[in-house]
Design a protein around this motif. Structure first.
Motif, PDB file in Angstrom:
ATOM      1  N   GLY A  78       0.658  -1.226  -0.108  1.00 35.65           N
ATOM      2  CA  GLY A  78      -0.079  -0.199   0.058  1.00 35.65           C
ATOM      3  C   GLY A  78       1.065   1.148  -0.005  1.00 35.65           C
ATOM      4  N   GLN A  79       0.295   2.377   0.073  1.00 33.56           N
ATOM      5  CA  GLN A  79       0.864   3.502   0.063  1.00 33.56           C
ATOM      6  C   GLN A  79       1.609   3.836   1.425  1.00 33.56           C
ATOM      7  N   PRO A  80       2.853   4.462   1.407  1.00 28.36           N
ATOM      8  CA  PRO A  80       3.499   4.961   2.527  1.00 28.36           C
ATOM      9  C   PRO A  80       2.623   5.761   3.269  1.00 28.36           C
ATOM     10  N   ALA A  81       2.615   6.003   4.520  1.00 26.06           N
ATOM     11  CA  ALA A  81       1.958   6.976   5.353  1.00 26.06           C
ATOM     12  C   ALA A  81       2.457   8.393   5.230  1.00 26.06           C
ATOM     13  N   ALA A  82       3.715   8.504   4.974  1.00 24.38           N
ATOM     14  CA  ALA A  82       3.971   9.979   4.859  1.00 24.38           C
ATOM     15  C   ALA A  82       5.276   9.934   3.446  1.00 24.38           C
ATOM     16  N   PRO A  83       5.071  10.981   2.849  1.00 21.37           N
ATOM     17  CA  PRO A  83       6.172  10.961   1.764  1.00 21.37           C
ATOM     18  C   PRO A  83       7.623  11.205   2.380  1.00 21.37           C
ATOM     19  N   GLN A  84       8.490  10.351   1.846  1.00 20.83           N
ATOM     20  CA  GLN A  84       9.847  10.388   2.179  1.00 20.83           C
ATOM     21  C   GLN A  84      10.455  11.903   1.962  1.00 20.83           C
ATOM     22  N   ALA A  85      11.002  12.565   3.035  1.00 23.45           N
ATOM     23  CA  ALA A  85      11.706  13.675   2.932  1.00 23.45           C
ATOM     24  C   ALA A  85      12.910  13.584   2.303  1.00 23.45           C
TER      25      ALA A  85
END
Length: 124
Positions: A78-85
């Motif tokens: 699934g989608q990661p919870a937060a975009p990788q900074a």
């Protein structure tokens, strides 16, 4: 319950169950199944789709929980919870403690969204 060689699939892992598993809590069906499967060396696949409209601090915490499950050996889909900074060459602070506040020489300490600030550091 699955046996060694089987796969436990969690097709709609809620934020609540994700957090409970990451924290080691076993008080719902999903978390109990996961810990039984881990004890029996069963492959686990979990699908988790966080609501992107949630505050960034909430999504960052979910991302840390997802990483904890990966460290347990659970395959997260699934989608990661937060975009990788993007990470610069300088160190990235993920938590601020009272010690950090005491060592900081300026009046203002700027932190990134999602940074954990301990209760004692908040009082300073």
């Amino acid at each position: 319950m699955p046996r060694n060689g089987d796969t436990l699939l969690l097709p709609a892992l809620s934020d609540n169950s994700l957090a409970k598993i990451a924290l080691g809590l076993r008080d719902n069906a999903a978390s109990q199944w996961v810990f039984q499967a881990l004890a029996q060396d069963v492959r686990i696949i979990a699908l988790h789709h966080p609501d992107a409209a949630m505050p960034s601090a909430y999504l960052a915490q979910l991302s840390r929980y997802q990483e904890t499950l990966r460290q347990f050996g659970i395959r997260m889909m699934g989608q990661p919870a937060a975009p990788q900074a993007s990470v610069s060459h300088s160190a990235v602070v993920t938590a601020v403690t009272v010690r950090d506040v005491r060592l900081h020489s300026e009046d203002t300490l700027r932190v990134r969204p999602g940074t954990l600030i301990t209760p004692a550091a908040r009082v300073r």
